[in-house]
Design a protein around this motif. Sequence first.
Motif, PDB file in Angstrom:
ATOM      1  N   SER A 575       0.855  -1.113   0.151  1.00 47.61           N
ATOM      2  CA  SER A 575      -0.054  -0.041   0.060  1.00 47.61           C
ATOM      3  C   SER A 575       0.676   1.352  -0.044  1.00 47.61           C
ATOM      4  N   VAL A 576       0.216   2.164  -0.355  1.00 44.91           N
ATOM      5  CA  VAL A 576       0.844   3.708  -0.453  1.00 44.91           C
ATOM      6  C   VAL A 576      -0.167   4.653   0.046  1.00 44.91           C
ATOM      7  N   LYS A 577       0.382   5.585   1.063  1.00 43.85           N
ATOM      8  CA  LYS A 577      -0.671   6.395   1.688  1.00 43.85           C
ATOM      9  C   LYS A 577       0.209   7.865   1.595  1.00 43.85           C
ATOM     10  N   TRP A 578      -0.674   8.601   1.084  1.00 47.98           N
ATOM     11  CA  TRP A 578      -0.182  10.150   0.976  1.00 47.98           C
ATOM     12  C   TRP A 578      -0.680  11.034   1.828  1.00 47.98           C
ATOM     13  N   TYR A 579       0.342  11.657   2.410  1.00 42.77           N
ATOM     14  CA  TYR A 579      -0.166  12.723   3.605  1.00 42.77           C
ATOM     15  C   TYR A 579       0.523  14.153   3.339  1.00 42.77           C
ATOM     16  N   LYS A 663       6.485  19.608   1.937  1.00 44.86           N
ATOM     17  CA  LYS A 663       6.607  18.215   1.645  1.00 44.86           C
ATOM     18  C   LYS A 663       5.256  17.445   1.647  1.00 44.86           C
ATOM     19  N   ASN A 664       5.387  16.349   0.495  1.00 44.81           N
ATOM     20  CA  ASN A 664       4.626  15.430   0.604  1.00 44.81           C
ATOM     21  C   ASN A 664       4.970  14.042   1.220  1.00 44.81           C
ATOM     22  N   PHE A 665       4.265  13.760   1.922  1.00 44.04           N
ATOM     23  CA  PHE A 665       4.418  12.307   2.920  1.00 44.04           C
ATOM     24  C   PHE A 665       4.000  11.036   2.496  1.00 44.04           C
ATOM     25  N   TYR A 666       4.723  10.040   2.076  1.00 44.41           N
ATOM     26  CA  TYR A 666       4.297   8.619   1.543  1.00 44.41           C
ATOM     27  C   TYR A 666       4.404   7.654   2.481  1.00 44.41           C
ATOM     28  N   GLU A 667       3.652   7.044   3.152  1.00 44.08           N
ATOM     29  CA  GLU A 667       3.666   6.024   3.695  1.00 44.08           C
ATOM     30  C   GLU A 667       3.678   4.680   3.129  1.00 44.08           C
ATOM     31  N   LEU A 668       4.654   3.541   2.627  1.00 52.17           N
ATOM     32  CA  LEU A 668       4.794   2.661   2.056  1.00 52.17           C
ATOM     33  C   LEU A 668       4.748   1.462   3.022  1.00 52.17           C
ATOM     34  N   SER A 669       3.834   0.481   2.534  1.00 54.97           N
ATOM     35  CA  SER A 669       3.796  -0.736   3.450  1.00 54.97           C
ATOM     36  C   SER A 669       4.357  -1.834   2.589  1.00 54.97           C
ATOM     37  N   PHE A 670       5.295  -2.811   3.163  1.00 56.84           N
ATOM     38  CA  PHE A 670       6.030  -3.722   2.050  1.00 56.84           C
ATOM     39  C   PHE A 670       5.773  -5.235   2.906  1.00 56.84           C
ATOM     40  N   SER A 671       5.682  -6.174   2.312  1.00 55.00           N
ATOM     41  CA  SER A 671       5.704  -7.539   2.884  1.00 55.00           C
ATOM     42  C   SER A 671       6.690  -8.182   2.243  1.00 55.00           C
ATOM     43  N   ASN A 672       7.325  -9.407   2.939  1.00 57.76           N
ATOM     44  CA  ASN A 672       8.309  -9.921   2.504  1.00 57.76           C
ATOM     45  C   ASN A 672       7.672 -11.474   2.309  1.00 57.76           C
ATOM     46  N   ARG A 702      15.084  -6.158  10.247  1.00 67.80           N
ATOM     47  CA  ARG A 702      15.849  -6.752  11.300  1.00 67.80           C
ATOM     48  C   ARG A 702      14.823  -7.046  12.491  1.00 67.80           C
ATOM     49  N   LEU A 703      13.680  -5.881  12.554  1.00 67.69           N
ATOM     50  CA  LEU A 703      12.932  -6.124  13.625  1.00 67.69           C
ATOM     51  C   LEU A 703      11.534  -6.784  13.383  1.00 67.69           C
ATOM     52  N   ASN A 704      11.346  -6.934  12.155  1.00 68.57           N
ATOM     53  CA  ASN A 704      10.124  -7.718  11.599  1.00 68.57           C
ATOM     54  C   ASN A 704      10.593  -8.290  10.200  1.00 68.57           C
ATOM     55  N   GLU A 705      10.477  -9.542  10.250  1.00 67.34           N
ATOM     56  CA  GLU A 705      11.400 -10.120   8.909  1.00 67.34           C
ATOM     57  C   GLU A 705      10.310 -10.317   7.913  1.00 67.34           C
ATOM     58  N   TYR A 706       8.900  -9.724   8.162  1.00 66.95           N
ATOM     59  CA  TYR A 706       7.719 -10.234   7.195  1.00 66.95           C
ATOM     60  C   TYR A 706       7.134  -8.890   6.766  1.00 66.95           C
ATOM     61  N   LYS A 707       6.962  -7.909   7.723  1.00 67.97           N
ATOM     62  CA  LYS A 707       6.163  -6.703   7.165  1.00 67.97           C
ATOM     63  C   LYS A 707       6.873  -5.494   7.732  1.00 67.97           C
ATOM     64  N   ASN A 737       5.286  -5.415  -7.503  1.00 67.64           N
ATOM     65  CA  ASN A 737       6.218  -4.245  -7.143  1.00 67.64           C
ATOM     66  C   ASN A 737       5.415  -2.955  -7.598  1.00 67.64           C
ATOM     67  N   TYR A 738       4.508  -2.795  -7.777  1.00 70.28           N
ATOM     68  CA  TYR A 738       4.037  -1.287  -8.628  1.00 70.28           C
ATOM     69  C   TYR A 738       2.826  -0.860  -7.742  1.00 70.28           C
ATOM     70  N   TRP A 739       2.920   0.401  -7.682  1.00 64.56           N
ATOM     71  CA  TRP A 739       1.570   1.073  -7.286  1.00 64.56           C
ATOM     72  C   TRP A 739       1.379   2.609  -8.101  1.00 64.56           C
TER      73      TRP A 739
END
Length: 772
Positions: A575-579, A663-672, A702-707, A737-739
């Motif tokens: 996901s990509v969230k725009w702030y 500034k535009n702030f973008y919160e990106l969420s990734f999963s392994n 290193r603190l969360n190997e999945y998300k 890999n796309y948003w």
Amino acid sequence: MMKKKLFGCLFAIAPMLLHAQNPGSNHGNRFEQLGYLLADPNMYRSASGVPGPKYWQQRADYEIAAEIDEPQQRLNGSETITYFNNSPDPLTYIWLQLDENEHDPKSDNNSFNGSKMTDRMSSRTINGIMGMEPGHGVNILKVTDAAGKALTYTINQTMMRIELPKTLQPGEKFRFNVDWWYKIPNRMTLGGRGGYEYFPEDQNSLYTMAQWYPRLAVYSDFQGWQNKQFTGRGEFALTFGNFKVKMTVPADHVVGATGECRNYKEMLTPAQFQRWQQAQSANQPMEIVTLAEAQQALKSKSTNKKTWIYEAENVRDFAWTSSRRLVWDAQATNVEGKKVMAMSYYGPEAYPLYRKYSTKAVAHTLKVYSKHTIAYPYPVAISVEASNGMEYPMICFNHGRAEKDGTYSESTKYGMISVIIHEVGHNFFPMIVNSDERQWTWMDEGLNTFCQFLAEQEWDNNYPSQRGPAQRITDYMKLPKDQLEPVMSNSENIVLFGPNAYAKPATALNILRETVMGRELFDYAFKEYARRWEFKHPTPTDFFRTMEDASAVDLDWFWRGWFFGIEPVDISLDSVKWYRMDSKNPAIENKLTESEAQQKQTHIAQTRNRAQGVKFAVEQDTSLQDFYNKWERYAVTPDQTEAYSQMQASLTPDEKRLYESKKNFYELSFSNQGGNVMPIIIEWTFADGSKEVDRISAYIWRLNEYKVTKVFAKDKQVVSVRLDPYRETADIEETNNYWPRQAVPSKFELFKGERPVRGTRNDGNPMQRAAQ
């Protein structure tokens, strides 16, 4: 970092075992140090990866006389071996390798592989099912000490144990003799590394004599005797020494071999010897034995014999070629300030390709490998066309033949150049940096394939390298688990040998160089490994430790994922969230709020009612309108303006800078999704069409190997995001890999029933069509 214990041998390690430090947790597994998977440092091998102060290795010197009996296709040989016990251990016996016994019908390697019938069967496959022809394998005539007294020996398939007449103490040497012979196998039908290829059109043979003499196995500090049987796959582990070899062959044969020839003047015609002398300063390949001379030799077979004498110092093996079919060219090459003779031997069918490319490819390989590892130390490097791909010190056997009309396809050309680079490159790994191929094939093939990729890319910027680029390993890494095993696996236990032992480690090293470490740190550490272990016997532990020691980069997570594990790389952009920061300026924020409100309130009925020209009640009867119909709810009021002015006056310089940054702030969420942790590489595309790339260390996991979630501040508005834009992490699933999400097309073609000949590609021969 990696300074703990070895738990068993460094063979195949179950993936779950590697993540057992913190089972059930989302962290504390993939980033733990390798610990028990590595050997304890000691006086022989240090914790830094450098040879220890008491490092030792054995030595074996050889004096060999061999003769080819061409009518009988038989090799007769006798040798005197001097074995030096440099170890701290007393030895009561020694082990020799008899690799040619792989062709003995009684050897296990001829029966322990499964087989099945198919619609198309090669003669080699059928021979494997029927079993080897009787009569193949080494026949030991006698084994004696220096005084001629018989020694007791035992042959176990491809290994021979010799009982010493008295204990060989540390610092002592033992000299003994072995006489033997064997039936030379037809390499094209029976397989194997050495043998002959018969050419029916001129009724001659090309001999490639490899793994042909009884030779000492390695005795080392980390495993004692390396007496694992040779089955045809795990190649060899050998001891360094000096060689003096006499090869008696038909008088019209040309011989090329490991080392330097001591009697060219007697073996060559005066014209050929003069050309050899001229080649010592030639900057282009010069034919010593010309095509015309080779073609003339094919017309009559000499019954006389000649004995070629070669010597080589500090090599771990010796191989040679012999035939009357050979053209021979040579060129003096400057490698790190030293003259090296780059040479090629090839038959008429390879002439259009080898005359143009082979020796120059040899020279190119020496220069590129020397730049990235250590300066090539030997005086000669040879490429022999033998419809093969196999390496030995200073000489290798390769493929690359033209069509009968002299043309060739593009894939044949690049396949030939690649195999020459690869096999010549083996001079560095493992002929000089002398790893144990029986145990760890990747230390030989993987490191060499990586250097091959470097040399290919320096040959031509558009070189079609098949191994090295990250995206080329993804099809292998996405296979079912039952077809995969860790790179740290014994060679005989690998299902798909090429992808596992060659391509995956080469790809991993390329990723280390380009993506994880950077070229400067990687190149320094890799060169340091080669420098530390040239003419020595390194293990994987020595390589892993040196790469970290010389770079100050903790790579345990990388070795764990790429070398000890089978999990693929698949990082998903979920996901990509725009702030945007609230500026508190009513002139800005009220307009934004009005725009947001309009977007929320607008629905399909409103749009269609306006389009249809609906007469709204409040417009037909204006008495229905009151204050709120005329109220501009988003207009800026004096109170809001005053509040904004007071807020601005109270800001510190740092706070004011943030408010003005826009500034535009973008919160990106990734999963392994794949399991193998890797750096996250993000390409941003902005509204004005410009692009930007951010690179996030793998330690984000290193603190969360999945998300993981991460916020980025951008000056411009983002319209799309893509992960791994240069396809450098071997991500097996690019659709996530796309948003916004994008469809990634795949091509298909109608299947045609024809099957290509094995070893060829359906890329055609444009050169031939153009000539026609």
